[in-house]
Structure formats: C-alpha cells, structure tokens
Design a protein around this motif. Sequence first.
Motif, short mmCIF file in Angstrom:
data_model
loop_
_atom_site.label_atom_id
_atom_site.label_comp_id
_atom_site.label_asym_id
_atom_site.label_seq_id
_atom_site.Cartn_x
_atom_site.Cartn_y
_atom_site.Cartn_z
N ALA A 107 -7.06 7.98 1.62
CA ALA A 107 -6.57 7.94 3.09
C ALA A 107 -6.77 6.31 3.42
CB ALA A 107 -8.23 8.15 3.66
N ALA A 108 -7.57 5.07 2.42
CA ALA A 108 -6.83 3.58 2.92
C ALA A 108 -5.70 3.28 2.27
CB ALA A 108 -8.18 2.94 2.42
N GLY A 109 -5.43 4.15 1.25
CA GLY A 109 -4.00 2.97 1.10
C GLY A 109 -2.65 4.22 1.57
N PHE A 110 -2.85 5.39 2.19
CA PHE A 110 -2.00 5.26 3.04
C PHE A 110 -1.58 5.04 4.36
CE2 PHE A 110 -0.33 9.19 6.93
CZ PHE A 110 0.25 9.60 5.98
N VAL A 111 -3.08 4.39 5.04
CA VAL A 111 -2.71 3.87 6.56
C VAL A 111 -2.44 2.33 5.46
CG1 VAL A 111 -4.16 2.58 7.55
CG2 VAL A 111 -4.46 5.18 7.18
N ARG A 112 -2.66 1.52 4.64
CA ARG A 112 -2.00 0.37 4.38
C ARG A 112 -0.79 0.34 3.83
NH1 ARG A 112 -6.09 -1.09 0.99
NH2 ARG A 112 -4.88 1.19 -0.59
N ASP A 113 -0.60 1.50 3.14
CA ASP A 113 1.00 1.69 2.65
C ASP A 113 2.27 1.58 3.92
OD1 ASP A 113 0.17 1.57 0.79
OD2 ASP A 113 0.50 3.84 -0.31
N ARG A 114 1.45 2.42 5.54
CA ARG A 114 2.60 2.31 6.80
C ARG A 114 2.19 1.05 7.44
NH1 ARG A 114 1.45 6.65 3.03
NH2 ARG A 114 2.96 7.84 3.46
N LEU A 115 1.17 0.57 7.38
CA LEU A 115 0.99 -0.48 8.43
C LEU A 115 2.32 -1.84 8.11
CD1 LEU A 115 -3.19 -1.24 8.04
CD2 LEU A 115 -1.39 -0.27 9.71
N PRO B 163 3.24 -5.60 7.19
CA PRO B 163 2.50 -6.82 6.27
C PRO B 163 1.84 -7.90 7.57
CG PRO B 163 4.97 -6.75 5.58
CD PRO B 163 4.43 -5.84 6.90
N VAL B 164 0.82 -8.37 7.61
CA VAL B 164 1.06 -9.14 8.62
C VAL B 164 1.08 -10.78 8.19
CG1 VAL B 164 -1.57 -10.26 9.85
CG2 VAL B 164 -1.67 -8.20 9.19
#
Length: 86
Positions: free
Chosen positions: A65-73, A75-76
Amino acid sequence: RLAGLPPVQVHVSTSEFLCGDARHLVELVELAGGDVRLLEWPGQLHVFQALAGFVPEATRSLREAAGFVRDRLDPVTPDATVGSSA
C-alpha cells in the motif's frame, strides 16, 4: 459515479465475507476507466493489516500500500524560499 477517482488499491483476504464486494468494486472502477489494483491475501482475517509486525502478510500488505501511494505521488522539490527571510 466512479469516473474520476484517484488511483485505488484494494487489499482483501480471500477468506473474508467482503471478498466478493472487493472484487465487485474493482470491476466497477475498471469499467469506469479507473486506475485500480486488487491484491488478494489467502487465509487472512478481516483487517489483518492491524497485525503488521506479527503476521508477515500484514507487513507485506502495508508495504504494498505504501509503495502504491509513493509511486503515484509527485516528487517533492525543495523550495529554496521556504524558511528563508527573503
């Protein structure tokens, strides 16, 4: 009604009562053209992710789940003006 949803990832145990509902939701989001991913976890309890750290599948589920979100954010990018007096 489901068009325009953000990306969706569904985690469900194959042995829980709501598995059919989860699969149906995924089908509806797909039909609406949404970005959806279903992860089925055999033999787990409902909300098994609460046992992360104790049940290996729970830890893997949360990491997925964390990877799913991270991959779709997006980059800051650091803003040089933040915190400066300029």
